[in-house]
Design a protein around this motif. Structure first.
Motif, PDB file in Angstrom:
ATOM      1  N   VAL A  60       0.857  -1.179   0.000  1.00 44.44           N
ATOM      2  CA  VAL A  60       0.000   0.000   0.000  1.00 44.44           C
ATOM      3  C   VAL A  60       0.897   1.234   0.000  1.00 44.44           C
ATOM      4  O   VAL A  60       1.969   1.223   0.603  1.00 44.44           O
ATOM      5  CB  VAL A  60      -0.904   0.009   1.258  1.00 44.44           C
ATOM      6  CG1 VAL A  60      -1.769   1.247   1.316  1.00 44.44           C
ATOM      7  CG2 VAL A  60      -1.751  -1.253   1.314  1.00 44.44           C
ATOM      8  N   HIS A  61       0.443   2.287  -0.660  1.00 42.18           N
ATOM      9  CA  HIS A  61       1.159   3.556  -0.608  1.00 42.18           C
ATOM     10  C   HIS A  61       0.238   4.624  -0.029  1.00 42.18           C
ATOM     11  O   HIS A  61      -0.919   4.755  -0.445  1.00 42.18           O
ATOM     12  CB  HIS A  61       1.625   3.994  -2.004  1.00 42.18           C
ATOM     13  CG  HIS A  61       2.221   5.365  -1.993  1.00 42.18           C
ATOM     14  ND1 HIS A  61       1.511   6.476  -2.389  1.00 42.18           N
ATOM     15  CD2 HIS A  61       3.430   5.797  -1.591  1.00 42.18           C
ATOM     16  CE1 HIS A  61       2.279   7.538  -2.242  1.00 42.18           C
ATOM     17  NE2 HIS A  61       3.445   7.158  -1.764  1.00 42.18           N
ATOM     18  N   LYS A  62       0.750   5.350   0.949  1.00 43.19           N
ATOM     19  CA  LYS A  62       0.037   6.494   1.506  1.00 43.19           C
ATOM     20  C   LYS A  62       1.074   7.458   2.065  1.00 43.19           C
ATOM     21  O   LYS A  62       2.001   7.053   2.757  1.00 43.19           O
ATOM     22  CB  LYS A  62      -0.942   6.054   2.608  1.00 43.19           C
ATOM     23  CG  LYS A  62      -1.799   7.202   3.118  1.00 43.19           C
ATOM     24  CD  LYS A  62      -2.887   6.710   4.056  1.00 43.19           C
ATOM     25  CE  LYS A  62      -3.704   7.920   4.513  1.00 43.19           C
ATOM     26  NZ  LYS A  62      -4.759   7.554   5.442  1.00 43.19           N
ATOM     27  N   ASP A  63       0.913   8.731   1.746  1.00 43.81           N
ATOM     28  CA  ASP A  63       1.868   9.741   2.177  1.00 43.81           C
ATOM     29  C   ASP A  63       1.661  10.091   3.650  1.00 43.81           C
ATOM     30  O   ASP A  63       0.594  10.564   4.033  1.00 43.81           O
ATOM     31  CB  ASP A  63       1.710  10.994   1.303  1.00 43.81           C
ATOM     32  CG  ASP A  63       2.725  12.064   1.615  1.00 43.81           C
ATOM     33  OD1 ASP A  63       3.634  11.822   2.437  1.00 43.81           O
ATOM     34  OD2 ASP A  63       2.616  13.162   1.044  1.00 43.81           O
ATOM     35  N   PHE A  64       2.699   9.852   4.455  1.00 45.00           N
ATOM     36  CA  PHE A  64       2.687  10.230   5.870  1.00 45.00           C
ATOM     37  C   PHE A  64       3.797  11.227   6.168  1.00 45.00           C
ATOM     38  O   PHE A  64       4.250  11.346   7.293  1.00 45.00           O
ATOM     39  CB  PHE A  64       2.839   8.990   6.759  1.00 45.00           C
ATOM     40  CG  PHE A  64       1.584   8.173   6.857  1.00 45.00           C
ATOM     41  CD1 PHE A  64       0.596   8.489   7.783  1.00 45.00           C
ATOM     42  CD2 PHE A  64       1.370   7.108   6.012  1.00 45.00           C
ATOM     43  CE1 PHE A  64      -0.572   7.752   7.868  1.00 45.00           C
ATOM     44  CE2 PHE A  64       0.206   6.349   6.097  1.00 45.00           C
ATOM     45  CZ  PHE A  64      -0.765   6.683   7.024  1.00 45.00           C
ATOM     46  N   GLY A  65       4.238  11.952   5.140  1.00 47.21           N
ATOM     47  CA  GLY A  65       5.309  12.935   5.319  1.00 47.21           C
ATOM     48  C   GLY A  65       6.674  12.304   5.147  1.00 47.21           C
ATOM     49  O   GLY A  65       6.817  11.101   4.978  1.00 47.21           O
ATOM     50  N   ASN A  66       7.680  13.147   5.226  1.00 48.23           N
ATOM     51  CA  ASN A  66       9.059  12.695   5.038  1.00 48.23           C
ATOM     52  C   ASN A  66       9.975  13.313   6.073  1.00 48.23           C
ATOM     53  O   ASN A  66       9.857  14.507   6.373  1.00 48.23           O
ATOM     54  CB  ASN A  66       9.577  13.080   3.642  1.00 48.23           C
ATOM     55  CG  ASN A  66       8.990  12.227   2.552  1.00 48.23           C
ATOM     56  OD1 ASN A  66       9.044  11.011   2.627  1.00 48.23           O
ATOM     57  ND2 ASN A  66       8.422  12.854   1.547  1.00 48.23           N
ATOM     58  N   GLY A  67      10.881  12.534   6.587  1.00 47.72           N
ATOM     59  CA  GLY A  67      11.934  13.043   7.455  1.00 47.72           C
ATOM     60  C   GLY A  67      11.572  13.089   8.921  1.00 47.72           C
ATOM     61  O   GLY A  67      10.480  13.503   9.286  1.00 47.72           O
ATOM     62  N   LEU A  68      12.505  12.653   9.748  1.00 50.69           N
ATOM     63  CA  LEU A  68      12.341  12.729  11.198  1.00 50.69           C
ATOM     64  C   LEU A  68      12.984  14.005  11.749  1.00 50.69           C
ATOM     65  O   LEU A  68      12.937  14.250  12.943  1.00 50.69           O
ATOM     66  CB  LEU A  68      12.970  11.500  11.864  1.00 50.69           C
ATOM     67  CG  LEU A  68      12.315  10.165  11.514  1.00 50.69           C
ATOM     68  CD1 LEU A  68      13.134   9.015  12.050  1.00 50.69           C
ATOM     69  CD2 LEU A  68      10.889  10.116  12.029  1.00 50.69           C
ATOM     70  N   ASP A  69      13.567  14.795  10.861  1.00 55.41           N
ATOM     71  CA  ASP A  69      14.273  15.998  11.291  1.00 55.41           C
ATOM     72  C   ASP A  69      13.369  17.229  11.358  1.00 55.41           C
ATOM     73  O   ASP A  69      13.830  18.314  11.671  1.00 55.41           O
ATOM     74  CB  ASP A  69      15.452  16.273  10.358  1.00 55.41           C
ATOM     75  CG  ASP A  69      15.031  16.405   8.906  1.00 55.41           C
ATOM     76  OD1 ASP A  69      13.943  15.900   8.551  1.00 55.41           O
ATOM     77  OD2 ASP A  69      15.785  17.003   8.115  1.00 55.41           O
ATOM     78  N   ARG A  70      12.094  17.069  11.081  1.00 51.87           N
ATOM     79  CA  ARG A  70      11.156  18.195  11.174  1.00 51.87           C
ATOM     80  C   ARG A  70       9.834  17.716  11.760  1.00 51.87           C
ATOM     81  O   ARG A  70       9.519  16.532  11.743  1.00 51.87           O
ATOM     82  CB  ARG A  70      10.952  18.856   9.818  1.00 51.87           C
ATOM     83  CG  ARG A  70      10.475  17.919   8.770  1.00 51.87           C
ATOM     84  CD  ARG A  70      10.482  18.554   7.403  1.00 51.87           C
ATOM     85  NE  ARG A  70      10.388  17.452   6.461  1.00 51.87           N
ATOM     86  CZ  ARG A  70      10.397  17.583   5.188  1.00 51.87           C
ATOM     87  NH1 ARG A  70      10.502  18.760   4.661  1.00 51.87           N
ATOM     88  NH2 ARG A  70      10.312  16.544   4.408  1.00 51.87           N
ATOM     89  N   ALA A  71       9.079  18.657  12.257  1.00 47.57           N
ATOM     90  CA  ALA A  71       7.805  18.342  12.909  1.00 47.57           C
ATOM     91  C   ALA A  71       6.800  17.805  11.892  1.00 47.57           C
ATOM     92  O   ALA A  71       6.847  18.144  10.700  1.00 47.57           O
ATOM     93  CB  ALA A  71       7.242  19.581  13.586  1.00 47.57           C
ATOM     94  N   VAL A  72       5.873  16.997  12.385  1.00 45.06           N
ATOM     95  CA  VAL A  72       4.821  16.440  11.529  1.00 45.06           C
ATOM     96  C   VAL A  72       4.036  17.570  10.870  1.00 45.06           C
ATOM     97  O   VAL A  72       3.722  17.512   9.682  1.00 45.06           O
ATOM     98  CB  VAL A  72       3.886  15.519  12.348  1.00 45.06           C
ATOM     99  CG1 VAL A  72       2.669  15.105  11.532  1.00 45.06           C
ATOM    100  CG2 VAL A  72       4.651  14.298  12.825  1.00 45.06           C
ATOM    101  N   GLY A  73       3.735  18.619  11.620  1.00 41.13           N
ATOM    102  CA  GLY A  73       2.999  19.759  11.073  1.00 41.13           C
ATOM    103  C   GLY A  73       3.728  20.468   9.956  1.00 41.13           C
ATOM    104  O   GLY A  73       3.121  21.166   9.149  1.00 41.13           O
ATOM    105  N   ASP A  74       5.059  20.274   9.884  1.00 40.94           N
ATOM    106  CA  ASP A  74       5.870  20.883   8.826  1.00 40.94           C
ATOM    107  C   ASP A  74       6.206  19.888   7.718  1.00 40.94           C
ATOM    108  O   ASP A  74       7.136  20.102   6.943  1.00 40.94           O
ATOM    109  CB  ASP A  74       7.173  21.439   9.416  1.00 40.94           C
ATOM    110  CG  ASP A  74       6.928  22.576  10.379  1.00 40.94           C
ATOM    111  OD1 ASP A  74       5.938  23.322  10.187  1.00 40.94           O
ATOM    112  OD2 ASP A  74       7.719  22.719  11.334  1.00 40.94           O
ATOM    113  N   GLY A  75       5.444  18.782   7.652  1.00 41.76           N
ATOM    114  CA  GLY A  75       5.655  17.787   6.598  1.00 41.76           C
ATOM    115  C   GLY A  75       6.553  16.641   6.998  1.00 41.76           C
ATOM    116  O   GLY A  75       6.872  15.788   6.179  1.00 41.76           O
TER     117      GLY A  75
END
Length: 160
Positions: A60-75
């Protein structure tokens, strides 16, 4: 023997690992459902290859953001939401046991055999794991260990 459902979340950079770390899981006779959730903004070029070879695999593909170096609210990557989504998907198959597996971890057949043979009188099974590195080494960080009840657990998300 009890049935096992396994789920893993995979970032785009980890997609190349999927066939190598999950093929033995998909082949295991007790694994009735294997959910591979690709979490990046784009589907990887390898998307669907594991599911094409194994009927118990659901990619399955679903976008949950990218990167652990920024907040979830910032993508940034929403790891909790991604894992919860993948767990709900594997629960649809109604396995007796559910294992969460990271995309860079290898589940050995012996571990799967042990889970499949474990009595249903237990609610939770824990076992050790090691992250393998090049040159036959493995990652271990004793400063990340903490006690939970009678167990010592490793929490890789604690600040170092």
């Amino acid at each position: 023997m009890f049935s096992i459902g396994v789920f893993t979340t995979v970032a785009l950079g980890e997609a190349g690992l999927v066939p190598f770390v999950l093929a033995n899981v998909a082949r295991h006779p007790s694994v009735t459902s294997l959910v591979v959730l690709h979490t990046g903004t784009d589907k990887p070029p390898t998307f669907g290859q594991l599911a094409d070879h194994f009927p118990n695999v659901r990619e399955v593909h679903k976008d949950f953001g990218n990167g652990l170096d920024r907040a979830v609210g910032d993508g940034g990557f929403d790891q909790i939401a991604a894992r919860n989504h993948a767990q709900r998907l594997v629960e649809e198959a109604k396995p007796d046991w559910i294992i969460r597996n990271d995309a860079d971890e290898i589940l050995l057949n012996a571990a799967l055999d042990a889970v499949a043979q474990t009595s249903d009188r237990y609610d939770l099974i824990t076992f050790d794991y090691h992250t393998l590195l090049a040159g036959g080494r493995y990652w271990n960080a004793p400063h990340l260990k903490r006690r939970v009840g009678h167990e010592t657990l490793l929490d890789p998300h604690l600040a170092t």
